[in-house]
Design a protein around this motif. Sequence first.
Motif, PDB file in Angstrom:
ATOM      1  N   ILE A 113       0.866  -1.183   0.000  1.00 21.90           N
ATOM      2  CA  ILE A 113       0.000   0.000   0.000  1.00 21.90           C
ATOM      3  C   ILE A 113       0.901   1.231   0.000  1.00 21.90           C
ATOM      4  O   ILE A 113       1.775   1.379   0.854  1.00 21.90           O
ATOM      5  N   VAL A 115       1.743   4.888   0.775  1.00 18.43           N
ATOM      6  CA  VAL A 115       1.302   5.875   1.761  1.00 18.43           C
ATOM      7  C   VAL A 115       2.242   7.077   1.706  1.00 18.43           C
ATOM      8  O   VAL A 115       3.456   6.928   1.909  1.00 18.43           O
ATOM      9  N   GLU A 196      -1.852   5.920  -2.523  1.00 20.19           N
ATOM     10  CA  GLU A 196      -3.211   5.407  -2.314  1.00 20.19           C
ATOM     11  C   GLU A 196      -3.814   6.009  -1.047  1.00 20.19           C
ATOM     12  O   GLU A 196      -4.994   6.349  -1.020  1.00 20.19           O
ATOM     13  N   VAL A 197      -3.009   6.111  -0.004  1.00 15.41           N
ATOM     14  CA  VAL A 197      -3.423   6.733   1.254  1.00 15.41           C
ATOM     15  C   VAL A 197      -2.458   7.880   1.545  1.00 15.41           C
ATOM     16  O   VAL A 197      -1.245   7.729   1.368  1.00 15.41           O
ATOM     17  N   ARG A 224      -7.641  10.813  -3.040  1.00 15.72           N
ATOM     18  CA  ARG A 224      -6.867   9.843  -2.277  1.00 15.72           C
ATOM     19  C   ARG A 224      -7.497   9.617  -0.899  1.00 15.72           C
ATOM     20  O   ARG A 224      -8.105  10.519  -0.328  1.00 15.72           O
ATOM     21  N   ALA A 225      -7.315   8.408  -0.377  1.00 17.12           N
ATOM     22  CA  ALA A 225      -7.779   8.129   0.976  1.00 17.12           C
ATOM     23  C   ALA A 225      -6.997   9.003   1.954  1.00 17.12           C
ATOM     24  O   ALA A 225      -5.782   9.173   1.810  1.00 17.12           O
ATOM     25  N   HIS A 282      -7.768   2.671   3.587  1.00 22.16           N
ATOM     26  CA  HIS A 282      -7.521   2.022   2.293  1.00 22.16           C
ATOM     27  C   HIS A 282      -8.669   1.094   1.929  1.00 22.16           C
ATOM     28  O   HIS A 282      -9.079   1.013   0.750  1.00 22.16           O
ATOM     29  N   TRP A 285     -11.605   3.194   0.819  1.00 16.20           N
ATOM     30  CA  TRP A 285     -11.293   3.781  -0.492  1.00 16.20           C
ATOM     31  C   TRP A 285     -11.548   2.782  -1.623  1.00 16.20           C
ATOM     32  O   TRP A 285     -11.866   3.166  -2.752  1.00 16.20           O
ATOM     33  N   ASN A 286     -11.414   1.480  -1.331  1.00 13.34           N
ATOM     34  CA  ASN A 286     -11.626   0.422  -2.330  1.00 13.34           C
ATOM     35  C   ASN A 286     -13.042  -0.144  -2.310  1.00 13.34           C
ATOM     36  O   ASN A 286     -13.315  -1.100  -3.053  1.00 13.34           O
ATOM     37  N   ARG A 326     -11.803   3.523  -5.684  1.00 13.44           N
ATOM     38  CA  ARG A 326     -10.472   4.139  -5.627  1.00 13.44           C
ATOM     39  C   ARG A 326     -10.445   5.515  -6.281  1.00 13.44           C
ATOM     40  O   ARG A 326      -9.710   5.683  -7.258  1.00 13.44           O
ATOM     41  N   THR A 361     -13.461   9.345   3.153  1.00 15.29           N
ATOM     42  CA  THR A 361     -12.919   9.126   1.817  1.00 15.29           C
ATOM     43  C   THR A 361     -13.596  10.058   0.821  1.00 15.29           C
ATOM     44  O   THR A 361     -14.774  10.395   0.976  1.00 15.29           O
TER      45      THR A 361
END
Length: 382
Positions: A113, A115, A196-197, A224-225, A282, A285-286, A326, A361
């Motif tokens: 992931i 970050v 992603e985060v 983004r998360a 995360h 977010w998905n 996402r 999110t």
Amino acid sequence: MVAQTEQAIGNADAVAFLMDARAGLTPIDRAFADIVRKSGKPVIVVANKSEGRAGAGAAEAYELGLGDPIPVSAEHGEGLSDFYDAIRAALPEQTQPAEDEDETDADAATRPIRVAVVGRPNTGKSTLINRLIGEERLLTGPEAGITRDTISVPLDWKDRQFRFFDTAGMRRKARIEEKLEKLSVADTLNAIRFAEVVVVLLDAERPFEEQDLRIADLVQREGRALVIGMNKWDLMEGKHAGKLSAEADHWLPQVKGVPIVAVSGRLGEGLDRLMQAVVDAHAVWNRRVSTNTLNRWLAGVLSSHPPPAVSGRRLKLNYITQPKARPPSFVLFCSRADAMPESYLRYLTNSMRDTFELPGTPIRLTLREKDNPFAGRAKKKK
């Protein structure tokens, strides 16, 4: 810096010893050549700035006794193929071509992931990441602006892989004057886009300043998360962390419910809570919601709070679907999309956030008009 260089040499499979071909060998080059020689690692001597006749000093590299120098010009891209060949010769096993294999779902699930840790200068970003990985990998100090480039470090937490990106502090645009700082901020923006985060790190002594809110809003607009870390919490005696969520919702209503964690990078407090918040953000977010569930929610929303009439005509909301995650993105088919009030869109977004448990999110809600089957047909004459 010297200690980190020695540590990097110890962890490496091979060492690329870079020298300035224009300036020739310097006493510092000779000192570092001794360190590299004592390591016993394969060494590739690279003479940079060797374009044209400027690289006459490359021949001096033979004095080091580390092998033939490879003349390159990083600025013009010259000599890189020779450099790649030298790497293959130094590391024949590690540079074998990998077999072509299609990525499976299991492979995708084990990808680290990404970050990014961002914030104003001197909020403790590098110190926090050093605590997370358990070593002094990043340079830290009381002065602001030590971190210039985005640096990535791997982390394994509870059998999950992460890649953390330490970034340069972001000041207000009006205060950025040096070209180097402009490049650093541009690097930070790229880190946000590829993450992603994103953990926005605040200073507990001066939380929710205007620049903090600008950075959090930027992360939200990039989709983004988001996780907020309140660093230096060890300095806040007598203050309860329970009120932080209410403060975050007040200052950042566009990401209502965003997780906020009180941490101390200096003492290593709250790190597990921060990592769990990253994992949870995360997952949100998905998240995907089925079309059937979405349209049942839409029917309930329309019965309890229908859209207002605009210019005397009621707006019709037909159905909704989620084409992608996402971040969670939804398409709402309706009539007269351009007439939909922003206030009603915020109501729909907040209702989805509460109903489908999407705290903090970014939510993308796009309006689309259905095709009129009668458009373009000529009216029948009576």
